[in-house]
Design a protein around this motif. Structure first.
Motif, PDB file in Angstrom:
ATOM      1  N   TYR A   1       2.152  10.814   2.276  1.00  0.00           N
ATOM      2  CA  TYR A   1       2.362   9.392   1.944  1.00  0.00           C
ATOM      3  C   TYR A   1       1.043   8.770   1.510  1.00  0.00           C
ATOM      4  CZ  TYR A   1       3.506   4.439   2.436  1.00  0.00           C
ATOM      5  OH  TYR A   1       3.668   3.095   2.208  1.00  0.00           O
ATOM      6  N   TRP A   2       1.056   8.081   0.364  1.00  0.00           N
ATOM      7  CA  TRP A   2      -0.193   7.583  -0.213  1.00  0.00           C
ATOM      8  C   TRP A   2      -0.876   6.562   0.694  1.00  0.00           C
ATOM      9  CZ3 TRP A   2      -0.891   2.435  -1.469  1.00  0.00           C
ATOM     10  CH2 TRP A   2       0.257   1.653  -1.485  1.00  0.00           C
ATOM     11  N   GLY A   3      -0.083   5.784   1.427  1.00  0.00           N
ATOM     12  CA  GLY A   3      -0.678   4.798   2.330  1.00  0.00           C
ATOM     13  C   GLY A   3      -1.453   5.479   3.458  1.00  0.00           C
ATOM     14  N   TYR A   4      -0.949   6.643   3.869  1.00  0.00           N
ATOM     15  CA  TYR A   4      -1.641   7.434   4.898  1.00  0.00           C
ATOM     16  C   TYR A   4      -2.926   8.025   4.332  1.00  0.00           C
ATOM     17  CZ  TYR A   4      -2.472  11.578   7.869  1.00  0.00           C
ATOM     18  OH  TYR A   4      -3.029  12.556   8.654  1.00  0.00           O
TER      19      TYR A   4
ATOM     20  N   ALA B   1      -4.665   6.877   1.897  1.00  0.00           N
ATOM     21  CA  ALA B   1      -5.596   5.759   1.696  1.00  0.00           C
ATOM     22  C   ALA B   1      -6.232   5.345   3.013  1.00  0.00           C
ATOM     23  CB  ALA B   1      -4.874   4.587   1.040  1.00  0.00           C
ATOM     24  N   ALA B   2      -5.421   5.309   4.079  1.00  0.00           N
ATOM     25  CA  ALA B   2      -5.949   4.918   5.390  1.00  0.00           C
ATOM     26  C   ALA B   2      -6.991   5.928   5.865  1.00  0.00           C
ATOM     27  CB  ALA B   2      -4.808   4.805   6.405  1.00  0.00           C
TER      28      ALA B   2
ATOM     29  N   ASN C   1       4.319  -2.816   0.408  1.00  0.00           N
ATOM     30  CA  ASN C   1       3.709  -1.516   0.114  1.00  0.00           C
ATOM     31  C   ASN C   1       4.720  -0.448  -0.269  1.00  0.00           C
ATOM     32  OD1 ASN C   1       0.942  -1.517   0.263  1.00  0.00           O
ATOM     33  ND2 ASN C   1       0.924   0.086   1.810  1.00  0.00           N
TER      34      ASN C   1
ATOM     35  N   GLY D   1       2.476   4.429  -4.839  1.00  0.00           N
ATOM     36  CA  GLY D   1       1.141   5.012  -4.879  1.00  0.00           C
ATOM     37  C   GLY D   1       0.145   4.257  -5.742  1.00  0.00           C
TER      38      GLY D   1
ATOM     39  N   GLU E   1      -1.857   1.562  -5.735  1.00  0.00           N
ATOM     40  CA  GLU E   1      -2.230   0.589  -4.716  1.00  0.00           C
ATOM     41  C   GLU E   1      -2.849  -0.694  -5.278  1.00  0.00           C
ATOM     42  OE1 GLU E   1      -3.958   0.369  -0.377  1.00  0.00           O
ATOM     43  OE2 GLU E   1      -4.649   2.035  -1.591  1.00  0.00           O
TER      44      GLU E   1
ATOM     45  N   GLU F   1       5.828   5.304   7.916  1.00  0.00           N
ATOM     46  CA  GLU F   1       5.121   4.820   6.711  1.00  0.00           C
ATOM     47  C   GLU F   1       4.868   3.319   6.821  1.00  0.00           C
ATOM     48  OE1 GLU F   1       7.123   7.876   3.429  1.00  0.00           O
ATOM     49  OE2 GLU F   1       7.312   5.733   3.170  1.00  0.00           O
TER      50      GLU F   1
ATOM     51  N   ILE G   1       1.990   2.466   9.301  1.00  0.00           N
ATOM     52  CA  ILE G   1       0.626   2.544   8.769  1.00  0.00           C
ATOM     53  C   ILE G   1       0.385   1.410   7.765  1.00  0.00           C
ATOM     54  CG2 ILE G   1       0.950   4.177   6.843  1.00  0.00           C
ATOM     55  CD1 ILE G   1      -1.832   5.117   8.834  1.00  0.00           C
ATOM     56  N   ASP G   2       1.411   1.052   6.986  1.00  0.00           N
ATOM     57  CA  ASP G   2       1.268  -0.083   6.067  1.00  0.00           C
ATOM     58  C   ASP G   2       0.928  -1.361   6.839  1.00  0.00           C
ATOM     59  OD1 ASP G   2       1.898   1.545   3.935  1.00  0.00           O
ATOM     60  OD2 ASP G   2       3.981   0.868   3.768  1.00  0.00           O
TER      61      ASP G   2
ATOM     62  N   ARG H   1      -2.594  -1.351   8.192  1.00  0.00           N
ATOM     63  CA  ARG H   1      -3.576  -1.619   7.132  1.00  0.00           C
ATOM     64  C   ARG H   1      -3.588  -3.100   6.761  1.00  0.00           C
ATOM     65  NH1 ARG H   1      -2.805   1.537   2.196  1.00  0.00           N
ATOM     66  NH2 ARG H   1      -4.989   1.158   1.769  1.00  0.00           N
TER      67      ARG H   1
END
Lengths: 135, 325
Positions: free
Chosen positions: A119-122, A124-125, B237, B242, B244, B314, B317-318, B321
């Motif tokens: 997952y891209w958010g992961y 990125a984190a 998000n 992807g 961002e 998911e 984590i969003d 952040r």
């Protein structure tokens, strides 16, 4: 003691078989669902490999956050997580409480490493936390 | 010929001004709606049309507005200047096809990843964000009084409704509790001018051509509420695929969206309130995902359903952040 190969190794082999053989010999919805099934097996393999250590660390961290000093007290992961959730929901603990942000980051990253490591958010984190911006 | 094909053939002659209906094909196997494509034949020429109907003809999902209302929402949207597929006919009981409607077929892409990243949509992406802002302003101009049966929800009721949904899943997620606390501490008062909101306006529910926005789809979650809810949801998000640095659906900037919205007559956007709804958007999607575990255990024991339930993290984590970076 159970025998080898380990559950993780066997799940990996089944996932490979599904992806490398069965996907190619099926089509349409079945082919799609075989891929989904292989991904699900790989997820379970990651969980078998990493969850024991991650959850032991989570339990210790929860006890520290919730002020439980005796190792045998406080209950299991589900109970302690429910208590942390309750305190956060009630505003008794928040991100300014020492340890809370670190705990939430560590447990959430551990969850993502099993559920959705691409997952891209992961991703990125992980990148943000590897190279924190100067404050 | 299937029963449905036969009924559509009759409908073509009785209601759609054609000579016949041919080439019936299922477009999606949606859990809440069926979508079929067919050709309306008239004087030898063929026009593609879409049938949207309840699964099996008449099963009605709990949260949906109902297909007859969805059709009238699309008609009102078209009159307000929102690009939507033109509704040709709303099914009646003696059409024998169940609940649903027939609409024009609009050519275009709905897959979010292609819209956000595909080469074919590079030109579209230059205008799409502003067009979304304009479409939202037009939606929010529709008179909610014309839709008395749609749900009216205040921000607090909406947050509480999703919090109850999360609590009912009976699985602690401390990040969700943190986010609900954050939202409850910042909850806007009930809007002075509640507007008709689309309720699911995001990359995935818009039809896009190489030239930009072609149609706004999936009106089944429409309700009457704070118009900023739609502005936040499209920025969540989960719909950025992807990309961002493009918070609006993976193709645009918030400021472009707001500028298009305001220029088209939408109210001035308060960035803090938009952020509130963006955070709520991530959490709302998270609650929808975590409910999938229960669906998996009851209604749909498929592997796919199980795996979607595991996508809840998911949104965790969003949210972290957004709130704890």
């Amino acid at each position: 003691m159970q025998d080898q190969p380990t559950p993780s190794e066997i799940l990996g082999a089944v996932a490979r078989f599904l992806k490398e053989v069965v996907v190619a010999e099926t089509k349409g919805a079945t082919s799609f669902n075989v891929r989904v099934a292989a991904n699900a097996l790989e997820m379970m393999r990651r969980q078998l490999d990493t969850a024991p250590a991650a959850e032991a660390a989570e339990l210790a961290s929860l006890k520290a956050l919730l002020g439980i000093e005796n190792e045998d007290e406080g209950g299991d992961l589900a109970t302690l997580n429910a208590e942390l959730a309750r305190r956060l929901g009630a505003g008794e603990l928040d991100l300014k409480t020492p340890g809370v942000a670190d705990h939430l980051w560590a447990t959430t990253l551990a969850k993502l490493s099993v559920d959705q490591p691409t997952y891209w958010g992961y991703r990125a984190a992980l990148a943000e936390r590897a190279a924190p911006t100067e404050t | 010929m299937s029963e449905l094909a036969q009924a559509l053939d009759t409908l073509a002659r009785r209601r759609l001004g054609g000579d016949a209906a041919t080439g019936l094909a299922r477009m999606t196997a949606g859990a809440t709606q069926e979508i079929w494509r067919f050709m309306l034949v008239k004087d030898g020429a063929e026009t593609p049309l879409i049938l949207r109907r309840a699964p099996g003809g008449d099963r009605v999902s709990e949260s949906a507005t109902g297909l007859e209302i969805e059709a009238s929402l699309m008609e009102a949207a078209e009159a307000a200047g929102v690009p939507v597929p033109h509704v040709k006919w709303v099914l009646t009981p003696d059409d024998g096809i169940g609940h649903g409607f027939v609409m024009a077929f609009v050519e275009g892409e709905t897959l979010g990843g292609r819209i956000a990243r595909g080469e074919a949509f590079a030109e579209a992406r230059k205008v799409l964000t502003r067009q979304c802002g304009e479409a939202l302003a037009a939606i929010h101009r529709i008179d909610p009084a014309a839709f008395p049966t749609l749900k009216r929800v205040t921000p607090l009721e909406f947050v509480t409704q999703y919090r109850d949904g999360y609590l009912a899943s009976n699985w602690p997620r401390p990040v969700f509790d943190l986010a609900f606390r954050w939202l409850l501490d910042r909850c806007p008062p009930p809007p002075e001018n509640p507007r008709l909101v689309h309720g699911d306006f995001r990359n995935g529910n818009i039809m896009v051509g190489p030239d930009g926005l072609r149609a706004v789809l999936d009106w089944e979650l429409a309700h009457v509420a704070d118009p900023m809810e739609d502005m936040g949801w499209i920025c969540a998000n989960s719909w950025r695929f992807g990309v961002e640095d493009k918070p609006v659906g993976g193709f645009g900037l918030r400021e472009e969206l707001w500028a298009g919205y305001e220029a088209a007559g939408g109210e001035k956007v308060d960035p803090e309130r938009a952020l509130f709804w963006e955070v709520f958007g991530s959490l709302r999607w998270g609650v929808m995902c975590c409910g999938m575990a229960n669906s998996f255990r009851t209604a749909d024991p498929s592997v796919e359903r199980a795996v979607i339930a595991r996508r809840t993290s998911e949104t965790e984590i969003d949210l972290l952040r957004l709130l704890a970076a």
